[in-house]
Design an enzyme around this catalytic site. Structure first.
Site, PDB file in Angstrom:
ATOM      1  N   ALA A  21       0.829  -1.215   0.000  1.00  0.00           N
ATOM      2  CA  ALA A  21       0.000   0.000   0.000  1.00  0.00           C
ATOM      3  C   ALA A  21       0.863   1.264   0.000  1.00  0.00           C
ATOM      4  CB  ALA A  21      -0.924  -0.016   1.209  1.00  0.00           C
ATOM      5  N   HIS A  22       0.198   2.395  -0.048  1.00  0.00           N
ATOM      6  CA  HIS A  22       0.900   3.682  -0.157  1.00  0.00           C
ATOM      7  C   HIS A  22       1.781   3.964   1.057  1.00  0.00           C
ATOM      8  CE1 HIS A  22      -3.171   5.670   1.203  1.00  0.00           C
ATOM      9  NE2 HIS A  22      -2.869   4.643   1.930  1.00  0.00           N
TER      10      HIS A  22
END
Lengths: 340, 340, 340
Positions: free
Chosen positions: C241-242
């Site tokens: 994820a980010h």
């Protein structure tokens, strides 16, 4: 890129209280603000952080009335959240740019239509009798099949596949590699132990403001529609099986799987790697913790469930804390048995 | 398209009870049946709907014995499910149509061959020395590498990647975005803590009647073949690692992962989000419940396993029901200790 | 291609014991060795096969001391595994060949650059202001956006999507269908229960010697970079994820998911289907067993954790062994209560 507080105030129609010549180059959460960053305060729940934050500046609403001394600089706007979002969007427009026009070679069947201000990337494909709205951006290698309907302001990213008869509303984003409308996983067992594919004749409907993550798969219905309602946000690598219905504004994190014909309520929050069996209903406002397994309907709205076979999160955590001590418990029982 | 009940009965070898001249133009679920639609009743769980459905007709099995008056029309066949599937297939052939011909631009290396009645979509790619059979449909953006062999009646959907040396039998369907034959995940640890890729020189073999789901990945073998035998059905987002063997007519649901060199028997049913370690064997006719973890071989055929580290499903569920009561059990032990 | 054992020994700096003039044309697993093939023995678990193998030759380590007569020929090297890997690499270079040149149609924006000895497959796409190094291979249907930086000796496989502003170092391999740099999953809840997308303005940075598996997704940072450090190897269908950071030489197996802003140390081994929550830190040299859930930081380096909510693997297995006996334990407690 660095911006002065004066520049930002001009951009979002605000007023600086403090040193407008200071510069920021980063956007921080208020509770993690550090020098060189700008934050915002909108929800009163976070107010305590503004008295401690090390962020260079905080965007606040015009009616914000500090209860203690503040050492950071303020930018006052009518509505802090809107001002902050405007800042992010402006910054995004600067750094991201907007694709438009048509790159060649691309494939667009003459029986199909597309609205104004579109982008069709090289190697994008649009099949027969498909109707696409205004401001539709189709990135390279996106595949859009036959008889598809897509509304306005929709972005279909690189390598997305949208199969025949899919309907997508307005203001949706389909991230790279997602597959919308592939055949559901339906096979009829035969007497010799083999399986025969059951034709999957339905479609997928995504209502307005739906976001679908990268490499996520949403299968078409056997009959009728797999339905993702208004405002649903789906993360990467999620599986939505045939005939599932997902209620408004439900959020689903990465790698979760929802089995066929299950109906999820609205305003649910489903964390990552959750698995939900088929043919059940999940009530509105349900929260499912990461990795939770759900094997029967959740009838009461507003519950938070967690666990390998999920139940109330607090109870699961209590049981799990005892699980960790099971070898001790076993020993105690042996001692008790000796004594008794 | 409209069909009379008499026409449908003739098609699926059934008998009308009611008005055979009535027409239907749609296939409905029995619980959502409306005039103009035809449904079916196979699972007894849904029997109540047949007394209320507004569908024009319902397909039932010859032994169906109504418990209440029925207002809809019936078509009786030997087996309602099979009859209905047959109807779906006919309907599918009518509404889905068949892609054929070649759309341009497409890439087809002159050293490769393709049989009769093929479809090659725009932007499809076929590399060198590849041989494709009759009735092969290659959708847009599909990539088929060098030295690939594909049999007859195979559909390779949009954005599928079939890497070099893969062999695919007859009557297979590869759903959008699946990756067949990418490098296996093999790395040799080096003295400095880094890893060096081990060349993956084998291939993937899919036998006849195999279905591979959207965005599923099946890695090539390090040496030899990753082998998916006849009749295997694989759902979306499944991971099949290098050198795995999957036995005939095994079914694998979404998001399951099978680690390297593991051998799965035939006629197994593997539910979603299952994880199986490498270098083990799973006996024929094994059923693995959703989210089950398997860390050692399953030697006895016909078992049903379930659990975080899977064991017999009934035992797991018993243990899990006690797990839920662990805080109570802990309290009881404390009381007992006081008393003793 | 056929090689004599003498030729192979010269290639991998080994010594033949047996008939060096014999030839082999194939690499076999030791348990499946047949005349004309060469195998290797490294893991002692497989030692029994060397006394039975029909392979023409087996590569062994210099300290291998046979316990029974051997009928095959040996090639002794310092380390059998490394010698065999070296042989595989040479073989790979011969059989796999190297793609080069440019296939048309392809899309390459004139503002971008690519170094010497490149391959750009048909339907590959390179956007604006992108700079690609030497020996870069871009397979068909790969999408590389704007302002991307890619170093030397990088392979971008079929259907990979590399979004704007991504930076990739040298000697990296991105396997088919992987998505690098799609938007992170960030949404701001609105008062009416809906969500608004938070612009994701950062990028992804992959350092040197990184491998990314098929259909894996690595999201761009909200601000700053999602960072995958030198030597990291990521398997298929993994979610990063980010704003995640992954330390040097960490290995991540298939279907694992790492939530936003989590920082993973170096030299970690993360097995398949692991889930890690966001905003935590995992210390260096941590090992996480398959399917482990991690919900808080791991501060001490070198631990091995396992479990639904992971803790020390040995303790988890002890607890799990008691979990299996919970129904018995419950019965014992009932008996004790009666007696007391």
């Amino acid at each position: 890129m660095e911006f002065s507080l004066n520049q930002i105030a001009a951009l979002i129609n605000g007023q600086v209280e403090g040193d407008g010549s200071l510069t920021v180059s980063r956007i921080d959460k208020i509770q993690e603000g550090m020098p060189g960053g700008i934050s915002f305060l909108s929800n009163a729940k976070y107010e305590s952080f503004i008295y401690e934050t090390k962020a260079t500046a905080v965007i606040v609403s015009e009616d914000f009335n500090p209860q203690k001394p503040i050492s950071t600089n303020l930018i006052r706007v009518k509505n802090a959240y809107n001002g902050f979002t405007q800042l992010l969007e402006t910054y995004e427009a600067m750094v991201k740019g907007q694709q438009s026009g048509v790159e060649e070679p691309s494939f667009f069947h003459p029986s199909s239509q597309i609205g104004a201000n579109h982008y069709r990337g090289a190697f994008s494909y649009v099949g027969k009798n498909t109707v696409l709205g205004d401001n539709v951006k189709i990135f390279p290698h996106a595949y859009i099949g036959d008889n598809v309907r897509i509304g306005n302001n929709v972005t279909v990213h690189a390598g997305v596949k949208v199969y025949n008869n899919t309907e997508i509303g307005n203001n949706c984003t389909i991230h790279p590699g997602a597959v919308i409308g592939a055949d559901g996983f339906g096979f009829a067992p035969q007497e010799d132990g083999s399986y025969k594919a059951i034709p999957q004749l339905g479609n997928v409907v995504l209502e307005d403001h739906v976001s679908v993550g990268a490499n996520t798969t949403i299968d078409c219905a056997t009959m009728g529609s797999t339905l993702v309602k208004k405002g649903v946000k789906i993360d990467n690598l999620v599986q939505i099986a045939h005939n599932v219905v997902i209620g408004e504004n439900t959020v689903i994190a990465s790698q979760t799987g929802i089995s066929g014909s299950t109906i999820i309520g609205k305003n649910c929050v489903i964390a990552g790697q959750v698995g939900i069996v088929g043919h059940i209903k999940i009530a509105d406002n349900t929260t499912l913790g990461a990795k939770t397994g759900i094997i029967k309907s959740v009838d009461t709205p507003g519950k938070t469930l967690f666990g390998y076979i999920g139940f109330e999160v607090k109870e699961f955590l209590k049981s799990y804390s005892v699980f960790k001590k099971l070898p001790d418990i076993q020993d105690k029982i042996k001692e008790l048995e000796k004594k008794v």
